[in-house]
Write an enzyme that holds these catalytic residues in place. Structure first.
Site, PDB file in Angstrom:
ATOM      1  N   SER A 147      65.760 -23.953 -90.037  1.00  0.00           N
ATOM      2  CA  SER A 147      64.922 -22.931 -90.362  1.00  0.00           C
ATOM      3  C   SER A 147      65.498 -22.320 -91.677  1.00  0.00           C
ATOM      4  O   SER A 147      64.685 -21.365 -92.470  1.00  0.00           O
ATOM      5  CB  SER A 147      64.455 -21.775 -89.650  1.00  0.00           C
ATOM      6  OG  SER A 147      63.458 -22.243 -88.682  1.00  0.00           O
ATOM      7  N   LYS A 150      63.465 -22.319 -94.700  1.00  0.00           N
ATOM      8  CA  LYS A 150      62.384 -21.459 -95.239  1.00  0.00           C
ATOM      9  C   LYS A 150      62.618 -20.608 -96.364  1.00  0.00           C
ATOM     10  O   LYS A 150      61.819 -19.886 -96.997  1.00  0.00           O
ATOM     11  CB  LYS A 150      62.110 -20.536 -94.033  1.00  0.00           C
ATOM     12  CG  LYS A 150      61.402 -21.358 -92.994  1.00  0.00           C
ATOM     13  CD  LYS A 150      60.949 -20.445 -91.745  1.00  0.00           C
ATOM     14  CE  LYS A 150      60.418 -20.789 -90.464  1.00  0.00           C
ATOM     15  NZ  LYS A 150      61.140 -21.878 -89.688  1.00  0.00           N
ATOM     16  N   SER A 204      61.272 -16.048 -88.556  1.00  0.00           N
ATOM     17  CA  SER A 204      61.367 -17.608 -88.442  1.00  0.00           C
ATOM     18  C   SER A 204      60.013 -18.323 -88.085  1.00  0.00           C
ATOM     19  O   SER A 204      60.103 -19.152 -87.246  1.00  0.00           O
ATOM     20  CB  SER A 204      62.521 -18.134 -87.933  1.00  0.00           C
ATOM     21  OG  SER A 204      62.958 -19.354 -88.459  1.00  0.00           O
TER      22      SER A 204
END
Length: 374
Positions: A147, A150, A204
């Site tokens: 993640s 992101k 997340s």
């Protein structure tokens, strides 16, 4: 003489008559007793017979009642035993599956000598102002980044100047089919683009990140193309993206590239604000649902963090990148492929403790140098 003889004969006759009468009385008495005793004996015999019969019946009933009980007990015991045997058999058939090693472990990076004894297989600490490398461990290893992806997702969304108050809706195409992760953002949930950014950076949230990519002009394929174009523009040679959430292990980079990415993301005030938020609520259906940060360091008064992002998939291990101020110095910290749920937090604490223990001029350590003895 005749009178005497007659008298004697008369007496003998009386005696004979009396004898006969006594015999008849005794016989009558005996017969009466016999007739009276016979029914009693018969009744007694009958009662005895009935009692014996009842006893036999009771014994039979008792025996019959005991037999099924024993059988039932045995049946229950057998059934109970069979159940346990079945459970034992079932448990026996389930074999322990060891945790799948991360890419870094598969490459043997965990065997790299480490002066700080970090659990992260790749690490890099840079002074953001001077660019000086303060600590490094396998900084050029190319690994899945989960993640951490992101951060690039957020930059591409903001670079496109898409309206942040525009509403986007979570639909079936945003569901994770890569890892099967769950989400509290139900299908049909509508939120603003800003809220989706907030949840993607702070909590997340994978569906939020997927919806951001899908609602980009040209859809997700165009969004991923823009992500890789941005990486090339920044000179991130070790970096590649295939989705907007980071669920695919094909999203990869190196600690060196990610340090540069963090430096660039720090220039976006909204990314700094949203990534360091600790709690935020959105409307999901008929209720407000609270989401929280995935980085517990944000809740500690000992840390001054300007930007952060965590990440995890099995191939990437535990990951953490952040901008933090330690001892008055603005630092970029990258921790990749850490094993253990809280290991990345522990590694960050170890690095901070080490930096605080050294004079400013000596706060540099590479993977080939020895840590100072305390």
């Amino acid at each position: 003489m005749h009178k005497i003889f007659a008298t004697v004969v008369f007496l003998l006759c009386l005696a004979l008559v009396a004898g006969y009468m006594s015999t008849d009385a005794n016989a009558a008495t005996s017969a009466a007793e016999t007739s009276a005793t016979a029914p009693a004996a018969k009744n007694a015999a009958s009662k005895k017979k009935n009692s014996a019969a009842k006893g036999k019946t009771a014994s039979a009933k008792k025996a019959s009642s005991k037999t099924p009980a024993k059988k039932t007990a045995h049946a229950r015991s057998a059934k109970h035993g069979n159940t346990h045997a079945s459970k034992r058999s079932s448990l026996h058939r389930v074999s322990y599956a060891p945790a799948k090693p991360s890419v870094g472990q598969s490459l043997g990076l965990n065997k790299t000598p480490d002066a700080l004894d970090l659990r992260s297989n790749s690490a890099l600490v840079i002074d953001r102002d001077s660019g000086a490398v303060l600590y490094e461990k396998n900084p050029t290893a190319v690994l899945p980044i989960a993640s951490i992806t992101k951060l690039m997702t957020a930059m591409v969304v903001l670079d496109a100047h898409l309206p942040l108050d525009e509403e986007i809706t979570i639909d079936r195409s945003d569901v994770d089919t890569e890892k099967g992760t769950r989400s509290r953002l139900l299908l049909g949930t509508t939120m603003t683009r800003r809220d989706a950014l907030h949840l993607a950076l702070m909590a997340s949230e994978n569906r939020a990140a997927a919806a951001l990519g899908r609602n980009y002009p040209g859809g997700l394929p165009a969004f991923v193309t823009a992500m890789n174009a941005k990486a090339a523009q920044l000179g991130l040679a070790d970096t590649q993206y295939v989705d907007s959430s980071g669920l695919s292990p094909q999203n990869h980079s190196s600690a060196r590239d990610l340090a540069h990415l963090v430096n660039t993301a720090y220039e976006y005030p909204l990314i700094r604000e949203l990534s360091t938020s600790t709690e935020y609520s959105v409307q999901v259906g008929r209720r407000q649902v609270a989401f929280h940060t995935t980085n517990r360091l944000l809740q500690s008064s000992e840390w001054e963090i300007g930007l952060q992002k965590t990440g995890y998939i099995s191939e990437a291990g535990r990951c953490l990148v952040m901008e933090a101020t330690i001892e008055g110095r603005h630092l970029v910290m990258v921790l990749l492929d850490s094993w253990g749920k809280y290991s990345r937090i522990g590694d960050a604490a170890r690095i901070r403790t080490w930096l605080q223990s050294l004079p400013p001029a000596t706060k540099t350590l590479s993977e080939n140098t020895e840590a100072p003895q305390s």
